[in-house]
Scaffold this motif. Structure first.
Motif, PDB file in Angstrom:
ATOM      1  N   GLU A 287     -16.277  -5.114   0.725  1.00  0.00           N
ATOM      2  CA  GLU A 287     -16.040  -4.486  -0.572  1.00  0.00           C
ATOM      3  C   GLU A 287     -15.666  -3.015  -0.450  1.00  0.00           C
ATOM      4  N   PRO A 289     -13.307  -0.001   1.447  1.00  0.00           N
ATOM      5  CA  PRO A 289     -12.091   0.170   2.249  1.00  0.00           C
ATOM      6  C   PRO A 289     -12.400   0.786   3.614  1.00  0.00           C
ATOM      7  N   GLU A 308      -5.052 -10.123   7.448  1.00  0.00           N
ATOM      8  CA  GLU A 308      -5.455  -8.726   7.581  1.00  0.00           C
ATOM      9  C   GLU A 308      -5.004  -8.178   8.929  1.00  0.00           C
ATOM     10  N   LEU A 388      -8.079  -0.689  -1.519  1.00  0.00           N
ATOM     11  CA  LEU A 388      -8.765  -1.915  -1.107  1.00  0.00           C
ATOM     12  C   LEU A 388      -7.983  -3.164  -1.480  1.00  0.00           C
ATOM     13  N   ARG A 389      -7.521  -3.275  -2.698  1.00  0.00           N
ATOM     14  CA  ARG A 389      -6.847  -4.480  -3.173  1.00  0.00           C
ATOM     15  C   ARG A 389      -5.340  -4.267  -3.232  1.00  0.00           C
ATOM     16  N   SER A 390      -4.757  -3.942  -2.070  1.00  0.00           N
ATOM     17  CA  SER A 390      -3.312  -3.723  -1.974  1.00  0.00           C
ATOM     18  C   SER A 390      -2.755  -4.548  -0.822  1.00  0.00           C
ATOM     19  N   SER A 415      -0.309 -12.885  -4.021  1.00  0.00           N
ATOM     20  CA  SER A 415      -1.275 -11.787  -3.927  1.00  0.00           C
ATOM     21  C   SER A 415      -2.017 -11.595  -5.239  1.00  0.00           C
ATOM     22  N   GLY A 419      -6.322 -12.019  -6.415  1.00  0.00           N
ATOM     23  CA  GLY A 419      -7.099 -10.900  -6.927  1.00  0.00           C
ATOM     24  C   GLY A 419      -6.628  -9.527  -6.502  1.00  0.00           C
ATOM     25  N   PHE A 420      -5.474  -9.390  -5.862  1.00  0.00           N
ATOM     26  CA  PHE A 420      -4.964  -8.074  -5.488  1.00  0.00           C
ATOM     27  C   PHE A 420      -4.240  -7.463  -6.687  1.00  0.00           C
ATOM     28  N   ASP A 421      -4.343  -6.133  -6.813  1.00  0.00           N
ATOM     29  CA  ASP A 421      -3.784  -5.467  -7.983  1.00  0.00           C
ATOM     30  C   ASP A 421      -2.639  -4.527  -7.661  1.00  0.00           C
ATOM     31  N   GLN A 422      -2.241  -4.406  -6.378  1.00  0.00           N
ATOM     32  CA  GLN A 422      -1.143  -3.517  -6.018  1.00  0.00           C
ATOM     33  C   GLN A 422      -0.396  -4.088  -4.828  1.00  0.00           C
ATOM     34  N   LEU A 436      -0.931  -7.165 -11.513  1.00  0.00           N
ATOM     35  CA  LEU A 436      -0.530  -6.600 -10.223  1.00  0.00           C
ATOM     36  C   LEU A 436       0.664  -5.676 -10.431  1.00  0.00           C
TER      37      LEU A 436
END
Length: 455
Positions: A287, A289, A308, A388-390, A415, A419-422, A436
């Motif tokens: 959770e 980065p 990853e 974190l969510r990129s 993506s 749940g990724f936002d960027q 996103l």
């Protein structure tokens, strides 16, 4: 009678030599020359231009029956095959010892047999008792599979000719098969080629889906003559690391479907389980980065897989030569990317050791991973974590520009689904979707500025 000349055939390139050598003179591979049985030579009176059966030519616009497929009951297996096995097709499956080839094929044969179709499993390496023990451990003991342990191709074909041809015939493995029409021990070039030819001919004439298991060399190539891969319709590779849970079934050649589809399995106590969401295998669940970590949406056929990429930079105090260690990516590609970062962006990697790892044991060959690797390297060098969510994707040119890649929108949508936002990629090559935001990056200098500005 003249003494027959010895002939040595290279298992890699197929070149012929009349004396054994440690190195093939054509492809320069070592220890690949194998002695082959002498061929029968015909006299000059045997003219092949007469005495044969006339063939019938057809036009391309003749009506053709639609391609019929038999599903194996394993969705991931069918995905890699292009929708299922085709009757009359020959499939060659290779993989390292212990990776799970026999387990996968036993599960597929059991699913076909339980569906009411005839499945035959011929083992040339294990006794029937060993196969039954594995079937019991996998919960397949009740499957009506016809099981036999045999290595003679003549015995196998004679037995199958007495009854109705099965829907699936599994031969494990082709290197253990022996044909009495050819001199030589099982596993030699001539024996593998002759045994495969007889089995494939039976499959074509009787509409049987044939699966041949093949051993691999230390380089990962299927052992035996290269012509074996040309004789079959489908060549599949079962990949994975023994220390990791996942297994990937990849089609290297497929005359009935695409060659870029994969099937993902997870090795569990009761056999191979299908993985419907493989991205969860290759992403860490943290959770917070961490510097040097970037997520890349790889594309395998029509399936995006998020992996990853981890980078570590270690500064050296002495004048020792810095190391470059890569796991899961091409070392030459990393060297090129480091050169571009130094030349175009002024970053100094020459006095530091660089370690790059693709998490989960995944192997990347997609050039779109360049931007994700570069982002991980810059993040590790500056000791500043990425959002974190990129996700990051794009191909880097020698001029430092970010080039467009294939199926950008598909990568972005997958993506967002996870749940990724960027998403950061080539400029004007993607689109924002619900929840996103897409950010275009024109070059590596813009990437460095973005990472350095990260809080």
């Amino acid at each position: 009678m003249a003494k027959p000349k010895r002939k040595y055939v290279c298992t890699e390139c197929g070149s012929v030599s009349h004396r054994w050598q440690g190195q093939c003179p054509d492809c320069a591979e070592w220890n690949t020359l194998v002695e082959e049985a002498p061929e029968t030579k015909f006299a000059a009176k045997h003219d092949l231009s007469s005495g044969g059966r006339a063939i019938i030519f057809e036009s391309l616009d003749m009506p053709t029956k639609p391609l019929a497929r038999t599903t194996t009951g394993l969705a991931e297996f069918d995905r890699a095959l292009g929708g299922g096995v085709v009757p009359g097709s020959a499939i060659l499956m290779g993989g390292e010892p212990g990776i799970g080839k026999s387990t996968l094929l036993l599960q597929a044969a059991a699913a076909i047999a339980r569906a009411g179709k005839d499945a035959v499993y011929v083992s040339g390496e294990e006794a029937t008792g060993q196969v039954r023990m594995r079937a019991g451990r996998l919960g397949l003991a009740d499957a009506p599979i016809r099981l036999a342990a045999a290595t003679s191709v003549r015995d196998i074909l004679t037995t199958l000719a007495d009854g109705t041809p099965p829907a699936l015939l599994v031969v494990d493995s082709i290197q253990t098969m022996h044909s009495d029409m050819i001199e030589g021990a099982p596993g030699t070039v001539s024996q593998v080629r002759a045994s495969a030819f007889e089995l494939i001919r039976y499959a074509k004439e009787n509409g049987v889906a044939l699966v041949l298991v093949g051993h691999v060399t230390k380089d990962g190539n299927i052992a035996g003559p290269r012509v074996l891969e040309h004789m079959v319709d489908v060549v599949m590779s079962f990949e994975g690391e023994r220390s990791h849970q996942y297994r990937i079934l990849r089609a290297l050649k497929n005359r009935f479907g695409a060659v870029d589809e994969i099937g993902v399995f997870a090795m569990e106590g009761d056999g191979l389980a299908e993985v419907s969401n493989p991205s969860m295998l290759f992403l860490s669940g943290r959770e917070e980065p961490v510097a040097g970590s970037a997520v890349f949406p790889a594309l395998e056929g029509t399936r995006p897989v998020l992996v990853e990429i981890q980078a570590l930079i270690v500064r050296l105090q002495s004048g020792a030569t810095p190391r470059r260690s890569v796991v899961g990516w091409e070392s030459s590609r990393l060297a090129m990317l480091l050169a571009v970062l130094e030349s175009r962006c002024g970053l100094n990697f020459s006095s530091a050791e660089v370690y790059l790892n693709v998490a989960g044991g995944y192997r990347l060959s997609d050039p779109a991973a360049d931007l994700a690797v570069a982002a991980a390297l810059v993040s590790a060098l500056a000791d500043k974590p990425l959002p974190l969510r990129s996700v990051w994707f794009g191909e880097v040119s020698l001029s430092g520009e970010i080039r467009p890649v294939a199926h950008s929108n598909l990568r972005v949508k997958e993506s967002a689904k996870l749940g990724f936002d960027q998403a950061c990629g080539p400029a004007d090559d993607g689109q924002s979707v619900a929840k996103l935001r897409y950010s275009g990056i024109s070059g590596l200098m813009a990437l460095v500025d973005r990472v350095m500005a990260t809080a």
